[in-house]
Design an enzyme around this catalytic site. Structure first.
Site, short mmCIF file in Angstrom:
data_model
loop_
_atom_site.label_atom_id
_atom_site.label_comp_id
_atom_site.label_asym_id
_atom_site.label_seq_id
_atom_site.Cartn_x
_atom_site.Cartn_y
_atom_site.Cartn_z
CD GLU A 157 -2.78 -1.04 2.09
OE1 GLU A 157 -2.86 -0.60 3.89
OE2 GLU A 157 -3.87 -2.01 2.49
CG ASN A 198 -0.48 -6.51 -2.13
OD1 ASN A 198 -1.22 -7.54 -3.00
ND2 ASN A 198 -1.19 -7.09 -0.98
CG HIS A 234 -8.83 -5.76 0.41
ND1 HIS A 234 -10.11 -7.29 1.47
CD2 HIS A 234 -8.33 -5.91 0.78
CE1 HIS A 234 -8.70 -7.84 1.55
NE2 HIS A 234 -7.89 -6.95 1.39
CD GLU A 262 -4.39 -8.05 1.28
OE1 GLU A 262 -5.00 -7.36 1.64
OE2 GLU A 262 -2.74 -7.57 1.23
CG ASP A 264 -12.18 -9.24 1.46
OD1 ASP A 264 -12.90 -8.39 0.82
OD2 ASP A 264 -11.91 -9.46 2.50
#
Length: 444
Positions: A157, A198, A234, A262, A264
């Site tokens: 990030e 990432n 996400h 990641e 979801d």
């Protein structure tokens, strides 16, 4: 997928006898996601909590996934809570579990603005001291797991939403070059590990993903060891970026791998069948985008069960973001992943009843009723193969296609959901000549 074959006489057909074809398939009998992914040349992973890797949680994590990411166990605040005092217990546990189950490990994460130990964030450091601390941390952690970690999220990030660099301990103290330094130190500690940058909200083409693209391009040009980019994914229900596959491809065209790291898909609670059907479509869409690009190598879900998800604690009123519910039952989202990888929808608890309602010299009318008990469907597909030249001429309440003897009927837009205790019916007309033997019916 099992199916039931039953003999039926012409006389029975003429009287409109009803035949039942049930295609049960317990979840345990489905082809595991990891096997489906391997057949596509992909890796499918999940973030895990080490202390939970027993019982059903451990069984699913080991059987369904080919890669594990420690959710928190390898973050700086966990492994070195006090300067010079290390705690590797959970990280070691996850690595050992992965090795026992023939899984890769994705290291997460070496350089981040969050979840750092207080001694680090509260300290007063010169640039030289900060650089030394970061190099020692990377060298120590990557070196400990040399040869055991397939890929590292080295820098996590680094960007703001507008594509500028995030103001962090690292950027403020070392400048933008901290990213190249971190990658270089990680490569020195384990030359075989794949090294990633990432970030989140970089799944589609936008200012933030373009900044990441430009960074990777410049790092490659400078000879800095960078092997891939991680798109966290996400996502919010129904908001998979339309440019996801295009974005994956443009990073791949730079000569780096891409991983969905990641994944979801969160929704407003309580969830309902419509939301779960959309979530299935979202998971399927993300996986399909990865399957479509050769250099998209891994899709990792951020926790596979709703009981181990970060979402409710971070986004009040939202949750149900993973492929399994809190009781470890696969949700429609699980089958979205499976279908995108070439798997077949499980129909455990649901059945298809095939009946001939009328028949004459040249044709007949039939119908299929799909009913569920103790289960539900968000979509369905009924398939059979005719054995004596029968040909469908029309169908209603389903979209039916016939290729040679093979017939496949899929739900219409308005009747894909079959609730627990409910049913849907579709019908068709077809021609026949001479005989009308019963087909083998499968429900998917």
């Amino acid at each position: 997928m099992r199916s039931l074959r039953t003999g039926l006489s012409l006389a029975a057909l003429l009287t409109g006898a009803v035949m039942l074809f049930t295609a049960p398939a317990a979840h345990a009998a489905d082809t595991p996601l990891r096997d489906l992914a391997a057949a596509k040349g992909k890796v499918i992973g999940t973030a895990v909590t080490g202390s939970k890797l027993t019982g059903t949680y451990g069984d699913i994590a080991g059987a369904q996934f080919s890669s594990l990411t420690p959710g928190n166990a390898m973050k700086w605040g966990t492994v070195e809570p006090t300067q010079g005092s290390f705690n590797w217990s959970e990280a070691d546990q996850i690595v050992a579990f992965a090795q026992a189950h023939n899984q890769q490990v994705r290291g997460h994460t070496l350089v981040w603005h969050s979840q750092n130990p207080s001694w680090l964030t509260n300290g007063t450091w010169t640039s030289a001291q900060l650089s030394s601390l970061l190099q020692n941390h990377i060298s120590t952690e990557v070196g400990r797991y040399k040869g055991e970690i397939t890929a590292w999220d080295v820098v996590n990030e680094p960007f703001n939403e507008d594509g500028t660099y995030r103001s962090t301990l690292w950027y403020n103290g070392l400048g933008a070059n901290y990213i190249a330094q971190a990658l270089t130190w990680a490569h020195a500690a384990d030359p075989a590990a794949k090294l990633y940058i990432n970030d989140y909200n970089v799944e589609g083409v936008n200012a933030k993903s373009t900044a990441l693209y430009d960074l990777v391009k410049s790092l490659k040009a400078a000879g800095v060891p960078i092997d891939g980019v991680g798109l966290q994914a996400h996502l919010v229900l129904g908001q998979v970026p339309a440019t996801l596959q295009q974005n994956i491809q443009r990073f791949a065209d730079l000569g780096v791998d891409v991983a969905i790291t990641e994944l979801d898909v969160r929704m407003a609670l309580p969830s309902d069948s419509t939301e779960l059907a959309q979530q299935k479509a979202d998971f399927k869409s993300v996986m399909a985008a990865c399957v479509a690009v050769t250099r998209c190598v891994n899709v990792t879900v951020w926790g596979f069960t709703d009981s181990d998800s970060w979402v409710p604690g971070t986004f009040p009123g939202y949750g149900a973001a993973t492929p399994y519910d809190e009781n470890y039952a696969p949700k429609p989202a699980y089958y979205g992943l499976s279908e995108a990888l070439g798997g077949i929808r499980s129909t455990d608890g649901c059945s298809a009843t095939y009946s001939v309602t009328s028949q004459w010299n040249a044709g007949f009318t039939g119908q299929v009723t799909i009913a569920c008990s103790g289960a539900s469907l968000s979509s369905w597909r009924a398939s059979w193969t005719y054995g004596a030249g029968q040909q469908l001429t029309q169908a209603w309440n389903a979209t039916c296609t016939q290729s040679g003897a093979a017939v496949t009927c899929a739900n219409a837009t308005y009747n894909g959901t079959v609730p627990d205790g409910g049913s849907v019916t579709f019908g068709f007309n077809a021609s026949w000549s001479g005989s009308n033997p019963v087909p083998v019916v499968t429900l998917g």
